[in-house]
Scaffold this active site. Structure first.
Site, short mmCIF file in Angstrom:
data_model
loop_
_atom_site.label_atom_id
_atom_site.label_comp_id
_atom_site.label_asym_id
_atom_site.label_seq_id
_atom_site.Cartn_x
_atom_site.Cartn_y
_atom_site.Cartn_z
N SER A 118 1.44 -7.76 6.89
CA SER A 118 0.96 -9.08 6.45
C SER A 118 2.07 -10.12 6.60
O SER A 118 3.26 -9.80 6.50
CB SER A 118 0.56 -8.98 4.97
OG SER A 118 0.40 -10.26 4.42
N TYR A 135 2.88 -7.38 -3.86
CA TYR A 135 2.01 -7.05 -2.72
C TYR A 135 2.81 -7.15 -1.41
O TYR A 135 2.82 -6.21 -0.60
CB TYR A 135 0.79 -7.98 -2.68
CG TYR A 135 0.05 -7.89 -1.36
CD1 TYR A 135 -0.68 -6.75 -1.03
CD2 TYR A 135 0.10 -8.94 -0.43
CE1 TYR A 135 -1.34 -6.67 0.20
CE2 TYR A 135 -0.55 -8.86 0.79
CZ TYR A 135 -1.27 -7.72 1.10
OH TYR A 135 -1.90 -7.63 2.31
N LYS A 150 4.15 -4.24 1.52
CA LYS A 150 3.93 -4.30 2.97
C LYS A 150 5.26 -4.19 3.71
O LYS A 150 5.34 -3.53 4.75
CB LYS A 150 3.21 -5.60 3.34
CG LYS A 150 1.76 -5.63 2.89
CD LYS A 150 0.95 -4.62 3.68
CE LYS A 150 -0.43 -4.40 3.13
NZ LYS A 150 -1.20 -3.39 3.85
#
Ligand SMILES: NC(=O)c1ccc[n+]([C@@H]2O[C@H](COP(=O)([O-])OP(=O)(O)OC[C@H]3O[C@@H](n4cnc5c(N)ncnc54)[C@H](O)[C@@H]3O)[C@@H](O)[C@H]2O)c1
Length: 329
Positions: free
Chosen positions: A117, A141, A145
């Protein structure tokens, strides 16, 4: 080749499954259905219901289906939830990946595509973000990643797995209304949600150092994103390909929140003015990809523009939220 698509019943995973199956690839999906919908998968793509954390299941399914490549999309993706439950996010996104990579290595699989991402970058303060920009994620988050990318590359080196990490920018749209995102976590569905409630869209901050003061993002149609996965899988299938690739998947074109809301107004016919609220912590003023490396390495570029993204997403929204099929799966 037989490709396992983890998270294949999800919004993006189902588009990837469809694009790969339509292109003649043999695919199957693994999904725990925590946010996925089994009915999204095209006919002929088997679904194994289970978790990427289940080592025994992975071992069995990789052997039984003679899997030769993996596209790993299964993950939790809500930024706010990752802030509230970091342990859960690291367990699911990093732990699930570690379990999967061990099973992949043990099964002798040598091709792996990972869903990363733009969240890995945080706010690098660049006009166009290249893959060499420093990575400094601003929430758990994004951290999962980035840690995931490190793990993918380390496993690739240790076990001779050729890998591609795809850093998606802001994903929107739907190839068909049925495949639309049913969650309300990204800006396009968030604005639709406000309009459906007869409320004005919200803009979080209009005093950023951007042309109209609102945040600028790079939007990518999910159908183009699915084609990028197919191109990455094909690239890995080529004889002699090894090592790792990390690629931005975006259009290289900035669209401000205000511009996007204008397009949404034109598509929906609801042009009520947006209300401006305070900035949200962690929002970078600008996040736009340099898409040059993906074009060079994969021969892939995005074909759909923002209006097509919004129009297709709106058809999906109407189907799932307002139309006769409002019994959302
Ligand atoms: N949507 C975006 O804008 C965006 C942007 C960048 C990256 N991504 C990444 O793309 C991937 C897919 O995102 P999405 O938008 O389709 O989300 P989604 O929630 O629709 O899809 C995720 C899928 O994975 C499944 N899943 C979750 N944890 C699992 C586990 N441990 N085992 C098996 N299945 C599991 C869910 O049931 C769901 O079907 C994610 O890795 C996400 O981080 C998404």
């Amino acid at each position: 080749m037989t490709w396992l698509i983890t998270g294949g019943a999800g919004y993006i995973g189902a588009h990837v499954a469809r694009a790969m199956a339509d292109a003649g690839e043999r695919v199957l999906a693994l999904d725990d259905l925590s946010s996925g919908v089994a009915a999204r998968l095209p006919a002929g793509v088997p679904l194994v219901h289970g978790s990427s954390l289940d080592a025994g299941l992975l071992k069995r399914l990789l052997a039984e289906h003679r899997v030769t490549g993996v596209v790993h999309l299964a993950a939790r993706k809500q930024v706010a939830e990752s802030v509230a439950r970091p342990g859960h996010y690291y367990a699911e996104n990093v732990g699930g990946l570690a379990t999967l990579l061990d099973a992949v290595a043990e099964a002798g699989i040598r091709r792996f595509v990972f869903s990363s991402s733009a969240a890995v970058y945080g706010d690098p303060g660049l006009d166009l973000i290249t893959e060499d920009a420093p990575c400094a994620p601003v929430n758990p988050y994004g951290e999962t990643k980035l840690a995931g990318e490190w793990l993918v590359r380390a496993a690739g080196r240790a076990h001779g797995i050729a890998t591609v990490c795809l850093r998606y920018f802001n994903v929107a749209g739907a190839a068909t209304p049925e495949l639309a995102d049913t969650g309300v976590f990204n800006i396009v569905p968030m604005v639709f949600d406000r309009l459906t409630r007869d409320e004005a869209p919200r803009i979080f901050g209009d005093d950023y150092p951007t042309p109209d003061g609102t945040c600028v993002r790079d939007y990518i149609h999910v159908a183009d994103l699915a084609e990028a996965h197919l191109a990455a899988a094909r690239r890995l299938t080529d004889e002699g390909v090894h090592g790792d690739l990390t690629l931005n998947i975006g259009r290289g074109e900035g669209v401000s929140v205000r511009e996007l809301i204008t397009v949404i107004g034109e598509v929906t016919g609801d042009r009520r003015p947006a209300v401006v609220e305070a900035r949200r912590p962690g929002d970078a003023p600008r996040a736009v990809a340099s898409a040059a490396r993906a074009a060079r390495e994969l021969g892939w570029t995005a074909r759909h523009g923002v209006r097509e993204m919004v129009a297709s997403a709106w058809q999906g929204w109407l189907l799932h939220h307002a139309g006769p099929a409002s019994a959302t799966p």
